[in-house]
Design an enzyme around this catalytic site. Structure first.
Site, PDB file in Angstrom:
ATOM      1  N   GLY A 120      30.798  36.433  24.798  1.00 41.98           N
ATOM      2  CA  GLY A 120      30.494  36.814  23.419  1.00 41.98           C
ATOM      3  C   GLY A 120      29.051  37.174  23.136  1.00 41.98           C
ATOM      4  N   ASN A 147      32.146  41.548  42.474  1.00 46.42           N
ATOM      5  CA  ASN A 147      33.038  40.487  42.036  1.00 46.42           C
ATOM      6  C   ASN A 147      34.245  40.485  42.960  1.00 46.42           C
ATOM      7  OD1 ASN A 147      35.580  39.690  40.297  1.00 46.42           O
ATOM      8  ND2 ASN A 147      33.832  38.740  39.271  1.00 46.42           N
ATOM      9  N   CYS A 195      42.005  33.667  39.714  1.00 44.03           N
ATOM     10  CA  CYS A 195      43.164  34.373  40.263  1.00 44.03           C
ATOM     11  C   CYS A 195      44.271  33.389  40.631  1.00 44.03           C
ATOM     12  CB  CYS A 195      42.758  35.158  41.508  1.00 44.03           C
ATOM     13  SG  CYS A 195      41.508  36.408  41.168  1.00 44.03           S
TER      14      CYS A 195
END
Length: 302
Positions: A244, A99, A130
């Site tokens: 989730g 990543n 970012c």
């Protein structure tokens, strides 16, 4: 058994279950708990061009049905990864994905270029949530121009599978997805965390050191599922779903919504074997319903 293999823009996975960046370290930390070669792909923690200390503590907080974090991409930089971490990963029979984060398109591109030289890393995932330091700190992933600028810069420096991780904190995630597709992304992953906050009522102060943080866990799943469904119907590149996912049923819902693969995040903190259990559960579902290949159910939701 059903065939769980899947190809994500040239990245061949033995099953569609991946780990989400920031929740599984470099994978090495979990070797005693789970067979790494049984996971479709392991996305290692966020990596930047230069080392980062991250945010001050406290930077994690439990919430109802989830957690908040503001870790701040703490890592020792891409050169440290190449010298000290990669040698321990390259002989493990699993897909490791890095990543990549940065403060400018040039940062992203240079970090990606150095990872491009590592033969055993078949793909990267760009974290475009970012802050863009050249434009007041607004995240790259919140505008089509900002997102596309990072992808274009990285595409010039990186020639393997390029996955772009999308922020949900936008007005139209399909517009962002289409922009990164046009800029050269091979696939998109979504969603990154939702912005949230926790307050200590007794102390009358914010819980996290910087006030806000990223919300993950079961609480975000309905939002993530909706966004995956929307993006999968808008783009022509593979979609990787996350947000989730705690069980095989959760993962199957994302596949039915149009995701070609899924990432397990917060669940890893509760049970490190979640990825293996989810992969087995997907197989059981396919067998129970008479499907021979996992691709048979991708986007099957009416």
């Amino acid at each position: 058994m059903a065939d769980l293999s899947i190809n994500i823009a040239g990245l061949q996975l033995k099953n569609p279950v991946m780990t989400a960046s920031g929740t599984f370290g470099y994978g090495l930390e979990f070797q005693d708990f789970v067979p790494l070669d049984g996971i479709g792909a392991i996305i290692v923690k966020g990596t930047t061009l230069a080392p980062r200390q991250g945010n001050p503590y406290p930077r994690m907080a439990e919430t109802a049905q989830g957690m908040l974090n503001c870790v701040g991409l703490q890592n020792k930089g891409v050169d440290y990864f190449c010298r000290n971490i990669y040698p321990s990963l390259k002989d493990i029979p699993a897909n490791f994905i890095v990543n990549v984060s940065g403060n400018s398109p040039e940062d992203y591109a240079e970090c990606a270029a150095r990872i491009n030289e590592l033969e055993g890393i078949p793909a990267i995932e760009l974290n475009i949530s970012c802050p863009n330091v050249k434009h007041g700190g607004m995240a790259f992933g919140t505008t089509t121009d900002g997102a596309a600028s990072v992808v274009r810069a990285v595409r010039k420096a990186y020639d393997k599978t390029l996955i772009v991780k999308l922020s949900p904190n936008v007005t139209s995630i399909t517009d962002i997805a289409l922009a990164v597709q046009d800029a050269g992304a091979d696939a998109v992953s979504l969603i990154n965390t939702l912005m949230g906050m926790a307050i200590d009522a007794e102390r009358r102060r914010r819980v996290l050191s910087i006030g806000t943080g990223g919300l993950s866990g079961p609480a975000v799943k309905p939002v993530a599922l909706r966004m995956v469904w929307q993006v999968a119907h808008a783009v022509q590149i593979p979609v990787i779903g996350l947000g989730g996912i705690m069980t095989a049923t959760d993962a199957i819902e994302f596949l039915l919504a149009g995701a070609s693969a899924v990432e397990i995040g917060t669940a890893n903190f509760i049970d490190p074997t979640t990825t293996i259990r989810v992969a087995q559960g997907i197989n059981d579902y396919l067998e129970r319903h008479g499907f021979q290949h996992v691709t048979d159910i991708i986007g099957l939701c009416e």
